[in-house]
Design a protein around this motif. Structure first.
Motif, short mmCIF file in Angstrom:
data_model
loop_
_atom_site.label_atom_id
_atom_site.label_comp_id
_atom_site.label_asym_id
_atom_site.label_seq_id
_atom_site.Cartn_x
_atom_site.Cartn_y
_atom_site.Cartn_z
N GLY A 1 0.36 -1.04 -0.07
CA GLY A 1 0.34 -0.03 0.14
C GLY A 1 0.71 1.48 0.32
O GLY A 1 0.23 2.08 -0.53
N ALA A 2 1.62 1.50 0.85
CA ALA A 2 2.94 2.52 0.71
C ALA A 2 3.61 2.94 -0.23
O ALA A 2 3.58 3.75 -0.73
CB ALA A 2 4.05 2.37 2.36
N GLY A 3 3.98 1.75 -1.27
CA GLY A 3 4.56 1.65 -2.94
C GLY A 3 3.36 2.13 -3.84
O GLY A 3 3.67 3.36 -4.03
N VAL A 4 2.72 1.90 -2.97
CA VAL A 4 1.33 2.39 -4.38
C VAL A 4 1.13 3.96 -4.01
O VAL A 4 1.09 4.80 -4.96
CB VAL A 4 -0.22 1.78 -4.30
N LEU B 1 5.14 10.39 -5.07
CA LEU B 1 5.60 11.34 -5.30
C LEU B 1 6.31 11.11 -6.38
O LEU B 1 7.81 11.46 -7.63
CB LEU B 1 6.87 10.25 -4.04
N GLU B 2 6.00 10.78 -7.74
CA GLU B 2 5.69 10.28 -8.90
C GLU B 2 7.52 9.62 -9.00
O GLU B 2 8.27 10.12 -9.83
CB GLU B 2 6.21 11.69 -9.75
N VAL B 3 7.51 8.16 -8.16
CA VAL B 3 8.40 7.55 -9.06
C VAL B 3 8.16 6.24 -8.66
O VAL B 3 6.85 6.72 -8.83
CB VAL B 3 9.46 7.38 -7.38
N ILE C 1 10.93 4.08 -0.70
CA ILE C 1 11.65 5.18 0.60
C ILE C 1 10.41 4.79 1.89
O ILE C 1 11.55 5.19 2.79
CB ILE C 1 10.16 6.36 -0.28
N ALA C 2 9.81 3.75 1.81
CA ALA C 2 8.42 3.36 3.37
C ALA C 2 8.91 2.75 3.81
O ALA C 2 9.09 3.10 5.25
CB ALA C 2 7.39 3.11 2.44
N TRP D 1 -1.61 8.20 -13.62
CA TRP D 1 -1.26 6.86 -12.93
C TRP D 1 -1.17 5.62 -13.47
O TRP D 1 0.21 4.63 -13.30
CB TRP D 1 -3.06 6.54 -12.58
N GLU D 2 -0.93 6.36 -14.73
CA GLU D 2 -0.58 5.63 -16.13
C GLU D 2 1.08 5.52 -15.57
O GLU D 2 2.34 4.05 -16.21
CB GLU D 2 -1.07 5.77 -17.36
N GLU D 3 1.97 6.11 -15.29
CA GLU D 3 3.05 6.74 -15.50
C GLU D 3 3.66 5.47 -14.12
O GLU D 3 4.90 5.12 -13.95
CB GLU D 3 3.67 7.83 -15.14
N THR D 4 2.83 5.20 -13.27
CA THR D 4 2.81 4.19 -11.76
C THR D 4 3.42 3.23 -12.18
O THR D 4 3.48 2.25 -11.69
CB THR D 4 2.40 4.67 -10.82
#
Length: 598
Positions: free
Chosen positions: A138-141, A147-149, A157-158, A341-344
């Motif tokens: 969930g944190a990764g989502v 943060l656009e990573v 990061i989490a 969201w596509e970028e993720t």
């Protein structure tokens, strides 16, 4: 100011707050590290417990699952809430009366057995690590979008942030951090929900808005949602489930798993006395209800918002949807939120019929195949990860940038608060129960705290690695953890409090039987140690035994645990008289002292 800058501002400010609190409340002793000194106020503890319990699965994933499955997924809501009531009524006050730091501490002393303590540690670590995987997912989502990573970097990061404030602050730092995180997450959850309820129904109270009239079509909102879903080959949002046995077992699995969660149980050792444990439980239920009464409304509105984004003309329709379905959203004209969201990688578009438009429908429904062919559709073209719906909802509804930044901070707070509590449960089990009480009783307090911090760091690394390839969505992974806790720890806790006859042999046999049976069933369908490609059978209803999902097997594992424990106990000697007297005294939770270190 750009949306990215706003997100950084909100998320950065919340991080600074959490780390600052951890430094201010840094643990200076094992009592601070394990139970925050034992003097936390019941309201403060109730708020911290609510944040600890309402994880990324509640904030991020539960509404997404409700949105995608409707009534069929309401088991998540019923099971988690019902389980908390069991925990508050039947376990928390009695465990607080016993006055130990950890769940394995209680099991080891109640069943007068080092093997029982070690088995409890194993059960706790397996359940908690599985749970942390869900939090990292969930944190990764949340991190990846706001943060656009990439999703991978989001998880790392989490892990780093949790390491900073959990490893150094212990329970004392975590308690006050979780109070701040609860305030952040509840504001972040309810403000967008109010905005969206107003937009869709004109009613500012989301839980009432769900049963109000959809402004654009004039139909009740749930009726409108059902009609749009039917036009796209999906079942009604409010449709009943076919497999009642699986739904009942799944609800029970979540209930007993919630009641057996070690990271929530240890929160009741942080208050001064037994009465405070009861008040903490009551206040926590109030704080939990604020989010859980809002979640079903958020879910239904998110699903309708998503579908009417893809089929804009469908929003105002009452009966004739054909033209609206033919006029689907042109991909090149897709809104900005889909692009970001596509970028993720959590939204994927594949133009199967090469018409340049986005078609979303249930291509797995054979009864809808002819209708789809008539419309020229060749398959569902938009894959949307369930875990993004709550986080994307403000963007779908075109809410102000500051609301999007707020929900970013809230989603991250939900994941980090529970991850910290779980990691503390893991570290205390290893350092306090395994090392101090089993391997090296003469270890110094300083050495014990060092062992706790090292084990917590190791747990973070393991959960992060597994979180990169989770066995399901955040809430599904968490459900597996609940099943494991319910099958192994919950029966031992219940029997330890309410049965004088269950002895050490019965308790150890029961915990092992419940844990092994549940893990074997889960790994059969989801892969050994959740490693992709190692499952022995496909995870489909056709392959499940009696139609029981791996997510639901925890209830069966708990029944196996109870049965084995009682059978073995009745076939062997009674517990010593002093243990039977101890059980009798624990049943009357009055006048307990502070949590003690042995």
């Amino acid at each position: 100011m750009s949306q990215f800058a706003i997100n950084l501002l909100f998320v950065g400010a919340s991080f600074a707050l959490y780390v600052g609190i951890a430094i201010w409340a840094r643990a200076g002793s094992t009592k601070d590290f394990y139970v925050a000194g034992g003097g936390v106020h019941p309201i403060t503890n109730g708020m911290a417990t609510a944040a600890d319990w309402m994880s990324a699965a509640s904030f991020i994933s539960m509404a997404g699952l409700l949105a995608s499955g409707g009534y069929a997924n309401s088991s998540f809501l019923m099971g988690w809430t019902g389980g908390y009531v069991i925990l508050a009524m039947l376990l928390a006050p009695y465990l607080r009366k016993f006055g130990k730091f950890t769940v394995p501490d209680f099991i080891g002393d109640r069943f007068y057995s080092t093997p029982a303590r070690i088995v409890a540690v194993v059960c706790l670590v397996v359940a908690s690590v599985t749970y942390v995987i869900g939090q990292m997912t969930g944190a990764g989502v949340a991190f990846s979008r706001f943060l656009e990573v990439s999703n991978t970097w989001g998880i790392w990061i989490a892990a780093f942030i949790v390491f900073l404030y959990a490893v150094f602050g212990g329970m004392k730092g975590i308690t006050y951090t979780q109070v701040a995180q609860y305030i952040v997450l509840i504001i972040a959850y309810t403000i967008p929900a109010v905005f969206i309820a107003l937009q869709l129904t004109g009613n500012p109270i989301p839980m009432f808005g769900m049963f109000s009239t959809h402004t654009e079509s004039g139909l009740p909102l749930l009726e409108k949602l059902n009609s749009v879903l039917n036009e796209l080959g999906f079942r009604d949002y409010t449709a009943d489930v076919d497999n009642k046995l699986n739904m009942v077992l799944f609800t029970l699995s979540l209930m007993v798993g919630t009641a057996g969660l070690p990271h929530v149980i240890i929160r009741f050792f942080t208050v001064p006395k037994v009465a405070d444990a009861r008040w903490s439980a009551g206040w926590a239920l109030v704080f939990i209800a604020l989010l859980y009464l809002t979640a079903p409304a958020v879910a239904s509105m998110a699903r309708l918002n998503l579908l009417t984004t893809v089929y804009p003309d469908a929003a105002g329709q009452v009966e004739n949807y054909e033209e609206a379905m033919d006029n689907a959203l042109v991909y090149e004209e897709r809104p900005e939120w889909i692009r970001t969201w596509e970028e993720t990688g959590l939204i994927e578009f594949n133009d199967l019929n090469s018409d340049g438009r986005i078609q979303v429908y249930n291509d797995a429904n054979p009864d809808f195949a002819d209708t789809a062919a008539e419309r020229g559709w060749e398959g569902n073209e938009l894959e949307v990860n369930n875990d993004i719906l709550v986080l994307a909802n403000p963007e779908i509804a075109n809410l102000p940038g500051w609301v999007i930044g707020l929900i970013a901070a809230g989603g991250i707070a939900a994941a980090l608060s529970t991850a910290a509590g779980l990691l503390l449960a893991i570290s205390s089990a290893i350092s306090h129960d395994l090392i101090k009480n089993t391997i090296n009783p003469n270890i110094t307090e300083k050495g014990e705290m060092l062992a706790a911090r090292i084990s917590m760091a190791g747990a973070i690394l393991l959960a992060t690695y597994l979180g990169l390839n989770p066995p399901g969505f955040a809430a599904q992974t968490v459900a597996l953890a609940f099943g494991i806790a319910g099958a192994s720890l919950f029966p031992a806790l219940m029997m330890g409090i309410f049965s004088k006859r269950v002895n050490s042999k019965g308790a150890v046999s029961g915990m092992l039987a419940g844990l092994v049976a549940t893990l074997l069933y889960i790994f059969t369908y989801l892969g050994w140690l959740f490693i992709p490609g190692t499952n022995m059978l496909p995870n489909t209803p056709d392959n499940w035994i009696l139609g029981i999902s791996p997510l639901s097997f925890g209830a069966v594992g708990a029944m196996i645990n109870f049965a084995v424990a009682f059978a073995v106990s009745n076939a062997t000697e009674e517990p010593p008289q002093e243990i039977q007297d101890l059980v009798e005294s624990v049943r009357y939770p009055k006048g307990a002292g502070g949590a003690i270190d042995h």
